[in-house]
Every structure is written in structure tokens, then in C-alpha cells.
Design an enzyme around this catalytic site. Sequence first.
Site, PDB file in Angstrom:
ATOM      1  N   GLU A 269       1.026  -1.131  -0.567  1.00 59.41           N
ATOM      2  CA  GLU A 269      -0.022  -0.076  -0.052  1.00 59.41           C
ATOM      3  C   GLU A 269       0.728   1.336   0.106  1.00 59.41           C
ATOM      4  O   GLU A 269       1.557   1.227   0.444  1.00 59.41           O
ATOM      5  CB  GLU A 269      -1.120   0.618   1.250  1.00 59.41           C
ATOM      6  CG  GLU A 269      -1.523  -0.897   1.194  1.00 59.41           C
ATOM      7  CD  GLU A 269      -3.221  -1.406   2.770  1.00 59.41           C
ATOM      8  OE1 GLU A 269      -2.536   0.168   3.674  1.00 59.41           O
ATOM      9  OE2 GLU A 269      -3.393  -1.856   2.592  1.00 59.41           O
ATOM     10  N   HIS A 292      -7.985   1.834   2.365  1.00 59.01           N
ATOM     11  CA  HIS A 292      -8.004   0.774   3.542  1.00 59.01           C
ATOM     12  C   HIS A 292      -8.587   1.595   4.630  1.00 59.01           C
ATOM     13  O   HIS A 292      -8.098   2.438   5.377  1.00 59.01           O
ATOM     14  CB  HIS A 292      -6.966   0.739   4.144  1.00 59.01           C
ATOM     15  CG  HIS A 292      -6.094   0.241   4.844  1.00 59.01           C
ATOM     16  ND1 HIS A 292      -4.700  -0.333   4.522  1.00 59.01           N
ATOM     17  CD2 HIS A 292      -6.926   0.385   6.192  1.00 59.01           C
ATOM     18  CE1 HIS A 292      -4.443  -1.066   6.280  1.00 59.01           C
ATOM     19  NE2 HIS A 292      -5.906  -1.240   6.454  1.00 59.01           N
TER      20      HIS A 292
END
Length: 409
Positions: A269, A292
Site C-alpha cells: 500500500e 484501506h
Amino acid sequence: MTQATSFPKTEIKVLLLENVHPVAVEAFRSEGFHVETVRGALPEAELVQRVRDIHVLGIRSKTHVTPAVLAEARRTLAVGAFCIGTNQIALGPANRAGIPVFNAPFSNTRSVAELIISEIVMLSRHLGDRSREVHEGRWRKLASGSHEVRGRTIGIIGYGHIGSQVGVLAEAFGMRVVFFDIMARLPMGNNRSMSRLEDVLEEADFVTLHVPETPQTRNMIGPAELARMKSGACLLNASRGTVVQIDALSEAIRHGHIGGAAVDVYPDEPESNSDGFASPLRNLPNVILTPHIGGSTEEAQEAIGREVSTALIKYINNGATTGSVNFPQIELPLSRGAHRILNVHKNVPGVLRDISRIVSDHNANIRAEMLSTDPDIGYLIMDLDQDVSQDVKRGIAALDTSIKTRILF
């Protein structure tokens, strides 16, 4: 009764990274602590420099508290993870350095559970595709392949704080709920426990994952597990990015075996908001991708800020470690008119004998005492008469087995 620490509270330095909610900042400042905030995460090299001069470190999910950071954290008393997960923190080295770590296991559970339920409805109706089509100027009014969720089966993998709430909400929607957990869990409502992961995969129309990141959960859902799922079933993951093999999921969707997916976490990420995120799941049909944000609601972030700051303040002010994820958990009521000694020591034979000798040599009267241990360390709270507490503290701190010793007034 709140008592001061062994040095002025204004000298206690708190560093909060990654936009920790202002409610935590205010809580620390109301105690008189000096608070510094940083909007983003810090790389290891910079954090190594910053941590040398602070007593409390607060982070979220992007900052990594590595052994190299902890090696320089000689003044650090505690670390707060203002999130659920703590896999970004080297918990073992923190334990052996005498640094308890606190997190927020409860505060964002509702936000994640609500997101999962909303995504189940979206997947069942292909709403992501229909919305994108209308934004593109295309009108595709279809009923084929769209279903109510009532009467469908949701399979929950990991029936902890979040998974159990998902089960309750799903049941309110009229869904059948089955779950699997490696721990024995009390079912909520009519939720039904299953003895094997494979049983859940084979029975559920929607499989949702709510597990921590461990060696056992890494790549837990791969080609074999996806093949066991019902044809047309959907997979949801808002737990950890390493739990699902993304390439395998992408292939299962492309070949039509998996009917859709909702993914909020990824193996890799970005460290901060940016453009250019890449994933094999992009632009696949009936796939919802979010950055997220499972626990990213204002309500959750405020609750997390309050929960973690409260735990940290209790530890600083009276030594309570209740809720710590890597430390013996004890909490002793404060004794009026006494000084409190907090001692973290190596868990080896003879430590209590040496401490008892020091207390005896100074004719100290112990008002209250509590000890708890784990395989590596022992944590002792001892309330003593004020006239000898400083001498006892110095004697205990001088022991070769002592890791951290602090006195509270």
C-alpha cells in the site's frame, strides 16, 4: 486520585504521527504533557533520530516501529497504536526493552462491520458497475444477476470483535451466518460455528475475512481455497493485505468462478495519498476497491484517540498496563501517602530475592505490591512509605536484571 510522575509532567514528551485524532492531543495536553504532532508517517531513519528524546510515541498503521527504532528509544515509556493492528511494531523487542504497546481493539469495529454489510449489498446488486456505467453516460437497467441478500449465507472467517458484529448485522438483514475461528467463540444470535475453514468456504455466498496478520493467516486464501468457494460467491477482505493472494483472486474473477470481491487492504500500500495505485483487481467486473478505509470514520477515529490516549495516560500516571498487547497486564489502585515504584526486569531466578533484600535493608514498609511475568520479563508495582522510596528505587534500578525503573509520587 491522580498523582504526578517522578519528574514534571511538562517534561514528558509525546510524539503523535499520522494525524492522530485531536481528542488524543487534547487528552495529553490536559495532563500537562508536551505534545508534538506530525501529519504523516516517518521513515525509519528519521524516526530513529526523533525517538531518542521522547517518552510516548503514538502512531497509526503506516509507521513501522522496528528493532532499530526501539534500540534508540531509551527514554520511551510506551507506544500507542491508534488503530487495531500492531503488526507494524516489533512487539518482542519492545517487550524486552520494557516498553508496553497499547492499541484500540474495540473502537473502529462498528465502522468496519457497517462497511462490510454495505459492500455485501453492493456486490449482490452489482452496484459498483451500475454506478460507473451511469457516470459514463450509459443506461443499463438490469435485474439479471441481482439478488436480495435476505436468505443468503455469509461466512465469517475470524469471529472476534469485528466478525461477531458483522454476524449480528447480517442476521438483522435476514442472512444465514456461519463462521470459523481458531479460538472457541460464543455465537451471537443464530450465528453458527463451523469446525473447518473449508466448510465455511463451501457453504457461503459471501466470505468475509476478519483475521490478524500472522504466519498462519499469510496467503490463507489462495487458488485452492478460492476453488472451494461456491461458483458465483463473493470474497470480502478488510483485514490484512497479506491474507489473500491477489493474483489468484484476480484469475478466479476473470474466469467467472468468483462472482465479485470487495477489497480494502493490499499486500503493498502507498505510504501516503497518491495517484497511480496499481493492482490486478483494477477494472474487473463487480469488484469494489477501497483505500484501506474500513475504520476511517470520524466516529471511529475519535473513539480510537480517546481509547488509546486513556490507556497511555493511565500507564504514565499509575503504571497500569491493562490492555497492553505485549506486556504483563496489571493494575493496582493507588495508595494514599505512598510512593509507587514501577520496575521492569528480566524474568530470571533471584530477582524478587534481590528486590526484597533492598526493601528489607531500608526498613521499608510495603503498602501494596503486584507482580506479573511473561517468558521474558517481569513487571512489578510496589507502593512504599515515602521516606525511603527514593533509596529503594535507586537500589532496584542498579540491579543488573532491571530494564526500566520509575518512581511515581
